[in-house]
Design a protein around this motif. Structure first.
Motif, PDB file in Angstrom:
ATOM      1  N   SER A 242       0.756  -1.205   0.052  1.00 34.34           N
ATOM      2  CA  SER A 242       0.248  -0.020   0.171  1.00 34.34           C
ATOM      3  C   SER A 242       0.899   1.366  -0.081  1.00 34.34           C
ATOM      4  CB  SER A 242      -0.806  -0.031   1.251  1.00 34.34           C
ATOM      5  OG  SER A 242      -0.172  -0.037   2.559  1.00 34.34           O
ATOM      6  N   SER A 243       2.330   1.203   0.180  1.00 34.54           N
ATOM      7  CA  SER A 243       3.093   2.315   0.242  1.00 34.54           C
ATOM      8  C   SER A 243       3.885   2.461  -1.002  1.00 34.54           C
ATOM      9  CB  SER A 243       4.001   2.267   1.618  1.00 34.54           C
ATOM     10  OG  SER A 243       4.689   1.226   1.338  1.00 34.54           O
ATOM     11  N   LEU A 244       3.978   1.734  -1.789  1.00 35.78           N
ATOM     12  CA  LEU A 244       4.761   1.700  -2.894  1.00 35.78           C
ATOM     13  C   LEU A 244       4.242   3.019  -4.057  1.00 35.78           C
ATOM     14  CD1 LEU A 244       7.142   0.132  -3.974  1.00 35.78           C
ATOM     15  CD2 LEU A 244       5.581  -1.043  -5.455  1.00 35.78           C
ATOM     16  N   ARG A 245       5.131   3.855  -4.127  1.00 36.52           N
ATOM     17  CA  ARG A 245       4.557   4.946  -5.079  1.00 36.52           C
ATOM     18  C   ARG A 245       5.348   5.061  -6.479  1.00 36.52           C
ATOM     19  NH1 ARG A 245       2.346   9.439  -2.684  1.00 36.52           N
ATOM     20  NH2 ARG A 245       3.557  10.681  -4.165  1.00 36.52           N
ATOM     21  N   SER A 246       6.554   4.203  -6.598  1.00 30.98           N
ATOM     22  CA  SER A 246       7.245   4.233  -7.779  1.00 30.98           C
ATOM     23  C   SER A 246       7.951   2.770  -8.023  1.00 30.98           C
ATOM     24  CB  SER A 246       8.493   5.156  -7.813  1.00 30.98           C
ATOM     25  OG  SER A 246       8.215   6.523  -7.361  1.00 30.98           O
ATOM     26  N   LEU A 247       7.331   2.369  -9.237  1.00 31.20           N
ATOM     27  CA  LEU A 247       7.625   0.940  -9.540  1.00 31.20           C
ATOM     28  C   LEU A 247       8.155   1.028 -11.214  1.00 31.20           C
ATOM     29  CD1 LEU A 247       7.340  -2.035  -9.338  1.00 31.20           C
ATOM     30  CD2 LEU A 247       5.115  -2.229  -9.986  1.00 31.20           C
TER      31      LEU A 247
ATOM     32  N   SER B 139      -1.679   3.717  -4.460  1.00 36.02           N
ATOM     33  CA  SER B 139      -0.543   4.525  -3.912  1.00 36.02           C
ATOM     34  C   SER B 139       0.442   4.778  -5.069  1.00 36.02           C
ATOM     35  CB  SER B 139       0.147   3.924  -2.999  1.00 36.02           C
ATOM     36  OG  SER B 139       0.808   2.876  -3.448  1.00 36.02           O
ATOM     37  N   LEU B 140       0.421   4.236  -6.419  1.00 37.10           N
ATOM     38  CA  LEU B 140       1.180   4.440  -7.122  1.00 37.10           C
ATOM     39  C   LEU B 140       1.227   5.788  -8.040  1.00 37.10           C
ATOM     40  CD1 LEU B 140       1.647   1.210  -9.533  1.00 37.10           C
ATOM     41  CD2 LEU B 140       3.176   2.049  -8.028  1.00 37.10           C
ATOM     42  N   ARG B 141       2.474   6.631  -8.074  1.00 37.53           N
ATOM     43  CA  ARG B 141       2.503   7.731  -8.844  1.00 37.53           C
ATOM     44  C   ARG B 141       3.216   7.618  -9.978  1.00 37.53           C
ATOM     45  NH1 ARG B 141      -0.945   7.838  -5.707  1.00 37.53           N
ATOM     46  NH2 ARG B 141      -1.440   9.383  -4.178  1.00 37.53           N
ATOM     47  N   LEU B 142       4.381   6.789 -10.174  1.00 33.87           N
ATOM     48  CA  LEU B 142       5.253   6.561 -11.191  1.00 33.87           C
ATOM     49  C   LEU B 142       5.055   4.982 -11.652  1.00 33.87           C
ATOM     50  CD1 LEU B 142       8.593   8.402 -11.799  1.00 33.87           C
ATOM     51  CD2 LEU B 142       8.356   5.949 -12.080  1.00 33.87           C
TER      52      LEU B 142
ATOM     53  N   GLU C 297      -4.690   8.189 -10.024  1.00 31.57           N
ATOM     54  CA  GLU C 297      -3.717   9.013  -9.110  1.00 31.57           C
ATOM     55  C   GLU C 297      -2.225   9.090  -9.937  1.00 31.57           C
ATOM     56  OE1 GLU C 297      -4.355  10.906  -6.669  1.00 31.57           O
ATOM     57  OE2 GLU C 297      -6.536  10.210  -7.115  1.00 31.57           O
ATOM     58  N   LEU C 298      -2.158   8.357 -10.789  1.00 27.78           N
ATOM     59  CA  LEU C 298      -0.920   8.072 -11.543  1.00 27.78           C
ATOM     60  C   LEU C 298      -0.472   9.501 -12.374  1.00 27.78           C
ATOM     61  CD1 LEU C 298       0.908   5.491 -12.006  1.00 27.78           C
ATOM     62  CD2 LEU C 298       0.126   5.302 -14.377  1.00 27.78           C
ATOM     63  N   GLU C 299       0.825   9.926 -11.945  1.00 33.69           N
ATOM     64  CA  GLU C 299       1.523  10.976 -12.252  1.00 33.69           C
ATOM     65  C   GLU C 299       2.363  10.973 -13.475  1.00 33.69           C
ATOM     66  OE1 GLU C 299       3.396  12.694  -9.060  1.00 33.69           O
ATOM     67  OE2 GLU C 299       1.395  13.068  -7.902  1.00 33.69           O
ATOM     68  N   GLU C 300       3.103   9.887 -13.685  1.00 27.93           N
ATOM     69  CA  GLU C 300       3.943   9.720 -14.735  1.00 27.93           C
ATOM     70  C   GLU C 300       3.989   8.171 -15.301  1.00 27.93           C
ATOM     71  OE1 GLU C 300       8.911  10.318 -15.488  1.00 27.93           O
ATOM     72  OE2 GLU C 300       7.521  11.661 -14.321  1.00 27.93           O
ATOM     73  N   LEU C 301       3.806   7.661 -16.521  1.00 31.18           N
ATOM     74  CA  LEU C 301       3.757   6.500 -17.202  1.00 31.18           C
ATOM     75  C   LEU C 301       4.781   6.522 -18.321  1.00 31.18           C
ATOM     76  CD1 LEU C 301       2.534   3.570 -17.303  1.00 31.18           C
ATOM     77  CD2 LEU C 301       0.738   4.860 -18.732  1.00 31.18           C
TER      78      LEU C 301
ATOM     79  N   PRO D 172      -5.725  12.999 -17.476  1.00 28.74           N
ATOM     80  CA  PRO D 172      -5.163  14.229 -17.908  1.00 28.74           C
ATOM     81  C   PRO D 172      -4.324  14.761 -17.199  1.00 28.74           C
ATOM     82  CG  PRO D 172      -7.363  14.320 -16.828  1.00 28.74           C
ATOM     83  CD  PRO D 172      -7.072  12.605 -17.052  1.00 28.74           C
ATOM     84  N   CYS D 173      -4.141  14.132 -15.994  1.00 29.35           N
ATOM     85  CA  CYS D 173      -3.057  14.756 -15.013  1.00 29.35           C
ATOM     86  C   CYS D 173      -1.657  13.961 -15.221  1.00 29.35           C
ATOM     87  CB  CYS D 173      -3.507  14.735 -13.696  1.00 29.35           C
ATOM     88  SG  CYS D 173      -5.001  15.968 -13.412  1.00 29.35           S
ATOM     89  N   CYS D 174      -1.654  12.850 -15.987  1.00 33.05           N
ATOM     90  CA  CYS D 174      -0.366  11.999 -15.997  1.00 33.05           C
ATOM     91  C   CYS D 174       0.362  12.221 -17.356  1.00 33.05           C
ATOM     92  CB  CYS D 174      -1.183  10.612 -15.992  1.00 33.05           C
ATOM     93  SG  CYS D 174       0.458   9.317 -16.034  1.00 33.05           S
ATOM     94  N   MET D 175       1.711  12.317 -17.038  1.00 27.67           N
ATOM     95  CA  MET D 175       2.429  12.722 -18.194  1.00 27.67           C
ATOM     96  C   MET D 175       2.845  11.369 -18.686  1.00 27.67           C
ATOM     97  SD  MET D 175       6.582  14.008 -17.944  1.00 27.67           S
ATOM     98  CE  MET D 175       5.879  15.664 -17.593  1.00 27.67           C
ATOM     99  N   VAL D 176       2.450  10.851 -19.921  1.00 31.94           N
ATOM    100  CA  VAL D 176       2.747   9.705 -20.619  1.00 31.94           C
ATOM    101  C   VAL D 176       3.850   9.792 -21.656  1.00 31.94           C
ATOM    102  CG1 VAL D 176       1.578   7.923 -22.010  1.00 31.94           C
ATOM    103  CG2 VAL D 176       0.136   9.099 -20.299  1.00 31.94           C
ATOM    104  N   ILE D 177       4.850   9.066 -21.193  1.00 36.79           N
ATOM    105  CA  ILE D 177       6.061   9.172 -21.980  1.00 36.79           C
ATOM    106  C   ILE D 177       6.231   8.107 -23.345  1.00 36.79           C
ATOM    107  CG2 ILE D 177       8.671   9.028 -22.061  1.00 36.79           C
ATOM    108  CD1 ILE D 177       8.507   9.769 -19.068  1.00 36.79           C
TER     109      ILE D 177
END
Length: 500
Positions: free
Chosen positions: A418-423, A444-447, A469-473, A494-499
């Motif tokens: 539940s705490s993992l933010r970046s994978l 909890s994932l943001r990246l 809640e994803l911010e970067e993919l 819309p709030c996620c930066m997709v690379i």
């Protein structure tokens, strides 16, 4: 800094004299430091800036301005009524103090416009919105702008990078003269990266930089020919240095570390230095009792070295990065977890002999870990991920790039964290669509990085829109990432930066 917009042109980051670069993130020192992160994170230094609407309508909509936009340094120079200096786009940090610059009284336009263009309250707010490269250009517009920009607050966290040839001016008679570093001192730089320097160059730097004796906190030497004597003189003279990086320096030996390391050093990074082996770790462990961070890339360090750390370091050291230490095995992991039980950041990237058993030791003994990097560890399997999920409840970042034996089963274990933010799962060639379904419950994932995963399809990737809640993919080199999919993401994330 804002996300890149369509049609924006990225200003160049040119390796000129004194060009600043953002250090390691984090990766840590220098850069180290930027050792990992998605391309978007690495490109942000040069992204064009957006300027806040704090200028008066009369100036913001002047029809006689040659450049209608206010989003670049050159257009701001036009606002001030000053033509950009020759080579403005190439300027570095170390500008000439004697160069002639227009005074506010010589600026064209009405008195109110001239006054507004040099109003320090406005400039102090405005200049925060520009990158380091852009600030270098703006500092050349006029003396008033340079006076504002040369305040240390605008350069905090930036490190000037100076190459050997940039440290000297060639005089008409062919003699060399060390360049003036006064411009750096005014801005209060407390860290430098010197590339390709010798012992003599370092002595010249110490003699010519006013803040070198006490004011420099961080020194990075890369691809340099510094010897044991030069290292000893540098650390003896520069009493303020607490962070030291040595990268690609092959002329100092372990004896030099024994004679020069000082107890005030709290962060040390040593990489790609051929003379570093177990005895170097012994010197580090005995001479640096206050060490909080150690970054080490050494091909000849063995398991024995990881038992050298003292009880004092076991209490203070919170970051250990062992990158490409090929000789380290699970026995070394045993020594490490008992010597340094309070680690919050650990990297075993490229430690190819570490197996699932080693990861189990880490998970059972280092419960305070916030970040764990197991990239390029080919012996890691799904079993290691089960150990991580069961015991590392505070883990926020997990890097599994090139762990080619990880499958969807392993991702099912991670879904309980539940705490993992970046994978990071770059080039994990066995991960499939079914595995992605396990990640959809991880709010909890943001990246998330799935770059180079060949078995993922458009159908499986489209389900990621549930991670609101994803911010970067990152989907670079991912066959299932189609133009239609990116359009779908732009609509539903819309709030996620997709690379791409």
């Amino acid at each position: 800094m804002s996300n890149p917009r369509n049609g924006d042109t990225k200003p160049p980051c040119l390796p000129r004299n004194g060009l600043v670069k953002i250090p390691t993130q984090p990766n840590g020192l220098g850069s180290a430091s930027i050792t990992k992160g998605t391309p978007a994170m690495k490109n942000r230094l040069c992204q064009p800036s957006s300027v806040p609407a704090i200028l008066s309508p009369a100036l913001a909509h002047r029809s006689d301005l040659p450049i209608p936009s206010l989003a670049s340094p050159l257009s701001l120079a036009a606002l001030a009524g000053v033509s950009s200096p020759p080579g403005a786009s190439l300027v570095g940090l170390n500008t000439s103090e004697g160069s002639e610059q227009p005074s506010p009284e010589r600026l064209p336009g009405s008195p109110s416009e001239r006054q507004l263009a040099v109003d320090e309250k406005i400039l102090n707010r405005l200049f925060w919105y520009f990158s380091a490269c852009e600030k270098c250009v703006l500092a050349q517009v006029c003396k008033a702008w340079r006076r504002v920009l040369y305040q240390p607050k605008f350069w905090v966290g930036l490190t000037p990078v100076l190459h050997t040839k940039e440290l000297y001016n060639i005089l008409p008679g062919g003699e060399k003269e060390f360049v003036s570093l006064q411009g750096f001192a005014v801005r209060g730089f407390d860290g430098f990266c010197l590339v390709g320097v010798s012992d003599l160059d370092i002595c010249e730097f110490i003699d010519n930089y006013p803040l070198s004796k006490k004011g420099v906190k961080s020194m990075s030497l890369k691809r340099s020919t510094i010897t044991d004597a030069g290292l000893e003189v540098m650390l003896e003279q520069m009493q303020g240095v607490v962070r030291l990086e040595l990268s690609g320096c092959n002329d100092f030996t372990e004896a030099g570390l024994w004679s020069s390391l000082n107890a005030r050093i709290t962060a040390l990074s040593v990489s790609d230095c051929i003379n570093v082996a177990d005895d170097a770790i012994a010197a580090i462990s005995q001479l640096l009792p206050n060490l909080t961070e150690l970054n080490l890339q050494a091909y000849h360090v063995t398991d024995t070295a990881l038992a050298y750390f003292t009880a004092k370091q076991g209490y203070t050291t919170h970051t250990l990065r062992l990158n490409s230490c090929w000789e380290i095995t699970n026995h070394g992991v045993v020594n490490m977890v008992h010597s340094l039980p309070n680690l919050s950041v650990l990297s075993l990237s490229g430690c190819s002999k570490v197996t699932d058993d080693g990861v189990e030791l880490v998970a059972e003994n280092l419960r305070k870990l916030r970040s764990l990097d197991l990239s390029w560890c080919p012996r890691i399997t799904d079993m290691a991920l089960e150990y991580i999920a069961c015991d590392l409840h505070k883990l926020e970042e997990l890097v599994l790039d090139r762990c080619v034996r990880i499958t969807d089963t392993g991702l099912s274990y991670l879904s309980t964290m539940s705490s993992l933010r970046s994978l990071y799962l770059r080039w994990c060639c066995q991960v499939q669509d079914f595995g992605l379904k396990h990640l959809l419950s991880m709010g909890s994932l943001r990246l998330l990085s799935l770059a180079g995963c060949p078995l993922l399809t458009t159908t499986g990737l489209s389900g990621l829109v549930q991670l609101q809640e994803l911010e970067e993919l990152e989907l670079t080199n991912c066959p299932g990432a189609t133009p239609e999919l990116f359009k779908y993401f732009s609509q539903h994330l819309p709030c996620c930066m997709v690379i791409e």
